[in-house]
Design an enzyme around this catalytic site. Sequence first.
Site, PDB file in Angstrom:
ATOM      1  N   MET A 282     -37.566 -12.175 -42.482  1.00 50.18           N
ATOM      2  CA  MET A 282     -37.190 -13.058 -41.322  1.00 50.18           C
ATOM      3  C   MET A 282     -35.661 -13.327 -41.209  1.00 50.18           C
ATOM      4  O   MET A 282     -35.039 -13.624 -42.357  1.00 50.18           O
ATOM      5  CB  MET A 282     -37.768 -14.367 -41.458  1.00 50.18           C
ATOM      6  CG  MET A 282     -37.385 -15.477 -40.422  1.00 50.18           C
ATOM      7  SD  MET A 282     -38.351 -16.898 -40.746  1.00 50.18           S
ATOM      8  CE  MET A 282     -37.467 -17.642 -42.161  1.00 50.18           C
TER       9      MET A 282
ATOM     10  N   SER B  29     -40.051 -10.518 -48.012  1.00 53.26           N
ATOM     11  CA  SER B  29     -40.592 -11.755 -47.522  1.00 53.26           C
ATOM     12  C   SER B  29     -41.630 -11.184 -46.490  1.00 53.26           C
ATOM     13  O   SER B  29     -42.516 -10.447 -46.842  1.00 53.26           O
ATOM     14  CB  SER B  29     -39.440 -12.615 -46.819  1.00 53.26           C
ATOM     15  OG  SER B  29     -39.873 -13.828 -46.516  1.00 53.26           O
ATOM     16  N   GLN B  30     -41.450 -11.785 -45.001  1.00 55.22           N
ATOM     17  CA  GLN B  30     -42.654 -11.337 -44.248  1.00 55.22           C
ATOM     18  C   GLN B  30     -42.881  -9.830 -43.979  1.00 55.22           C
ATOM     19  O   GLN B  30     -44.018  -9.258 -43.551  1.00 55.22           O
ATOM     20  CB  GLN B  30     -42.156 -11.983 -42.841  1.00 55.22           C
ATOM     21  CG  GLN B  30     -40.887 -11.382 -42.113  1.00 55.22           C
ATOM     22  CD  GLN B  30     -40.855 -12.286 -40.572  1.00 55.22           C
ATOM     23  OE1 GLN B  30     -41.416 -13.507 -40.462  1.00 55.22           O
ATOM     24  NE2 GLN B  30     -40.046 -11.670 -39.721  1.00 55.22           N
TER      25      GLN B  30
ATOM     26  N   ASP C 124     -39.272 -20.960 -55.576  1.00 49.76           N
ATOM     27  CA  ASP C 124     -39.010 -20.570 -54.172  1.00 49.76           C
ATOM     28  C   ASP C 124     -38.931 -21.901 -53.349  1.00 49.76           C
ATOM     29  O   ASP C 124     -40.034 -22.784 -53.604  1.00 49.76           O
ATOM     30  CB  ASP C 124     -40.179 -19.915 -53.934  1.00 49.76           C
ATOM     31  CG  ASP C 124     -39.748 -19.197 -52.408  1.00 49.76           C
ATOM     32  OD1 ASP C 124     -39.333 -19.772 -51.609  1.00 49.76           O
ATOM     33  OD2 ASP C 124     -40.161 -17.932 -52.325  1.00 49.76           O
TER      34      ASP C 124
ATOM     35  N   HIS D  94     -36.026 -17.886 -53.226  1.00 57.35           N
ATOM     36  CA  HIS D  94     -36.555 -16.905 -52.268  1.00 57.35           C
ATOM     37  C   HIS D  94     -35.523 -15.960 -52.214  1.00 57.35           C
ATOM     38  O   HIS D  94     -34.470 -16.126 -51.693  1.00 57.35           O
ATOM     39  CB  HIS D  94     -37.032 -17.389 -50.927  1.00 57.35           C
ATOM     40  CG  HIS D  94     -37.819 -16.480 -50.121  1.00 57.35           C
ATOM     41  ND1 HIS D  94     -39.203 -16.018 -50.767  1.00 57.35           N
ATOM     42  CD2 HIS D  94     -37.764 -15.754 -48.901  1.00 57.35           C
ATOM     43  CE1 HIS D  94     -39.646 -15.608 -49.640  1.00 57.35           C
ATOM     44  NE2 HIS D  94     -38.665 -15.326 -48.639  1.00 57.35           N
TER      45      HIS D  94
END
Length: 298
Positions: free
Chosen positions: A33, A107-108, A225, A281
Amino acid sequence: MAALRAAVPVLALLALCPDPAAAAAPLVIWHGMGDSCCNPVSMGYIQKLVEKKIPGIYVLSLKIGSSLIQDMENSFFMNVNEQVREVCGQLAADPRLQGGYNAMGFSQGGQFLRAVAQRCPAPPMLSLISIGGQHQGVYGFPRCPGESSHLCDWIRKTLDLGAYTKAVQEHLVQAEYWHDPLKEEDYRKNSIFLADINQERGINETYKKNLMALKKFVMVKFLNDTMVDPPISEWFGFYKSGQAKETIPLQETSLYKEDRLGLQEMDKAGKLVFLGVKGDHLHFSEEWFDSSILPFLQ
């Protein structure tokens, strides 16, 4: 004739000791993202790092849109199912990937590439490496990367108002993997992306078969995270249904126990790999990447 005889042992030796670069499968990367395919301090850096460590490897860092700005915007606002369709088209059209490729999602991008594995078996994905991907979704939006913080404030408010409304689902990426443990029925019925790839509305045997074809499914969880809620989603765990305090690991979820995606069978076959790394993260060192991730690409 003598020269030919002399060459035979050399050729045999070469066959026994293939060039490691020639043996490396291509790599496809999908960013997270607020990022883009070629940001020199993120995906561009990762691409150069892999190319340096594995000379000759072909790396494709996915760009969704005609520019880097559009690529970044699409990570917030382009329907994920459309993004996955576009990526499947890009992969099918790339002659260098037809023999198979490894995939690495950040991530995503981790759960998006899993959707590619489940929906688009040609060309074949060999192994999937998910770095901080949220495979059971998120229920919270604690923090956002850098310059995107104002967007995250707006996204947070929109998700609170109606994550599962049709308009929000179709136009806000993060809503499409929003998983509310207090509204499981709403999630199952109205999530247009995550509920589908996680077999929440019924069993798609093709999804299961395609995911189980992976040689390895590597999931990296960041042990400190502050961006993903709950962090255990990075290992395919989630909140116990009906509340948002106690989390359970993948092995205690109904998804695993009912083996709706084949994860239990993959686990027993040693195909699932759970890695933990200290840090927030997507914060990791080059040394960690070299020792923990590169072996899956060589």
